[in-house]
Scaffold this active site. Structure first.
Site, PDB file in Angstrom:
ATOM      1  N   CYS A 106      20.810   3.643 -37.482  1.00 41.81           N
ATOM      2  CA  CYS A 106      20.937   2.215 -36.797  1.00 41.81           C
ATOM      3  C   CYS A 106      20.432   2.310 -35.258  1.00 41.81           C
ATOM      4  O   CYS A 106      19.185   2.150 -35.200  1.00 41.81           O
ATOM      5  CB  CYS A 106      22.543   2.202 -36.821  1.00 41.81           C
ATOM      6  SG  CYS A 106      22.694   0.378 -36.841  1.00 41.81           S
ATOM      7  N   HIS A 143      24.913   2.844 -41.523  1.00 42.27           N
ATOM      8  CA  HIS A 143      25.718   4.100 -41.104  1.00 42.27           C
ATOM      9  C   HIS A 143      26.218   5.000 -42.265  1.00 42.27           C
ATOM     10  O   HIS A 143      27.207   4.832 -42.614  1.00 42.27           O
ATOM     11  CB  HIS A 143      27.091   3.303 -40.429  1.00 42.27           C
ATOM     12  CG  HIS A 143      26.722   2.873 -38.903  1.00 42.27           C
ATOM     13  ND1 HIS A 143      26.867   3.294 -38.048  1.00 42.27           N
ATOM     14  CD2 HIS A 143      26.347   1.557 -38.786  1.00 42.27           C
ATOM     15  CE1 HIS A 143      26.684   2.725 -36.786  1.00 42.27           C
ATOM     16  NE2 HIS A 143      26.052   1.552 -37.279  1.00 42.27           N
ATOM     17  N   GLU A 197      27.507   7.705 -41.944  1.00 42.25           N
ATOM     18  CA  GLU A 197      28.824   8.473 -41.774  1.00 42.25           C
ATOM     19  C   GLU A 197      29.860   7.806 -41.858  1.00 42.25           C
ATOM     20  O   GLU A 197      31.014   8.326 -41.570  1.00 42.25           O
ATOM     21  CB  GLU A 197      28.533   9.017 -40.212  1.00 42.25           C
ATOM     22  CG  GLU A 197      28.657   7.856 -39.227  1.00 42.25           C
ATOM     23  CD  GLU A 197      27.470   6.861 -39.049  1.00 42.25           C
ATOM     24  OE1 GLU A 197      26.430   6.891 -39.766  1.00 42.25           O
ATOM     25  OE2 GLU A 197      27.735   6.097 -38.230  1.00 42.25           O
TER      26      GLU A 197
HETATM   27  N1  GLN Z   1      22.873  -3.566 -32.254  1.00 43.95           N
HETATM   28  C1  GLN Z   1      22.676  -2.027 -31.950  1.00 43.95           C
HETATM   29  C2  GLN Z   1      21.348  -1.864 -31.072  1.00 43.95           C
HETATM   30  O1  GLN Z   1      20.607  -2.652 -30.934  1.00 43.95           O
HETATM   31  C3  GLN Z   1      22.581  -1.345 -33.110  1.00 43.95           C
HETATM   32  C4  GLN Z   1      23.951  -1.256 -33.903  1.00 43.95           C
HETATM   33  C5  GLN Z   1      24.329   0.026 -34.559  1.00 43.95           C
HETATM   34  O2  GLN Z   1      23.975   1.083 -34.033  1.00 43.95           O
HETATM   35  N2  GLN Z   1      25.387  -0.124 -35.276  1.00 43.95           N
HETATM   36  O3  GLN Z   1      21.247  -0.912 -30.500  1.00 43.95           O
END
Ligand code: GLN
Length: 193
Positions: A78, A169, A171
């Site tokens: 992410c 994610h 995890e």
């Molecule tokens: N929206 C976050 C970003 O731009 C990422 C979201 C997340 O890691 N769950 O960094």
């Protein structure tokens, strides 16, 4: 046992560390540059990519991290995937290494967060994937393998050599297969070194 760092500046590093313990890896919560020296690999967790990079700068970790990521197995989930990306549509902090273009917050407000089953290359059963204000991998370069796509074809997991990126994610579910996959990458790199 391999030492796998989890960047612990912000975000869900504790959950990654718990997953690593379950597959008999040794998690190291990384907050200082010295800790990078003994690692076989590093996970950059989800959270907020801007915040993670700001705290990394403030704590003197940014440049050592950038150097680590060039040569050692690194998995960005992410926000971590945003940090790995070579190209970003719009603005974001990033190390700019993995040959892919990433868009932050790629899902509309109504579906900021959702979960879905993904077919992952090499896995014999689908993987439940949790997306939270997730980025999307718009495109990848020739040296990058796509590991998973959403049903509409958009890329959400990819690998290039010692870099692994997932938009979701892994995890946050009990399924340890992606962590095991990354650990395997770290073993392979360890032999090569
Ligand atoms: N929206 C976050 C970003 O731009 C990422 C979201 C997340 O890691 N769950 O960094």
């Amino acid at each position: 046992m391999l030492n796998i760092g989890v960047l612990a500046l912000q975000g869900d590093f504790a959950e990654h560390a718990a997953m690593l313990r379950r597959i008999d890896a040794h998690p190291v919560e990384v907050r200082k540059a010295e800790q990078l020296a003994d690692l076989h690999g590093l996970i950059m967790p989800g959270g907020e990519s801007t915040t993670i990079s700001r705290v990394a700068h403030a704590s003197g970790l940014y440049e050592p991290l950038r150097a680590f990521v060039q040569h050692k197995p690194t998995w960005g989930t992410c926000a971590g995937a945003i940090l790995l990306a070579k190209h970003i549509t719009g603005q974001a902090a990033h190390f700019g290494v993995m040959d892919m273009t990433v868009t932050r917050n790629a899902f509309g407000r109504q579906v900021d967060s959702f979960s879905t089953d993904l077919a992952v290359v090499g896995f014999d059963a689908p993987l439940r994937a949790v997306f939270i204000r997730a980025p999307i991998i718009e495109s990848v370069g020739a040296g990058v393998s796509v590991l998973a796509r959403l049903p509409d074809g958009r890329i959400v997991a990819a690998r290039q050599g010692h870099w692994l990126a997932t938009a979701f994610h892994p995890e946050l579910t009990p399924d340890t297969r992606l962590h095991a996959y990354f650990l395997d990458m770290c073993y392979q790199q360890r032999v090569v070194l």
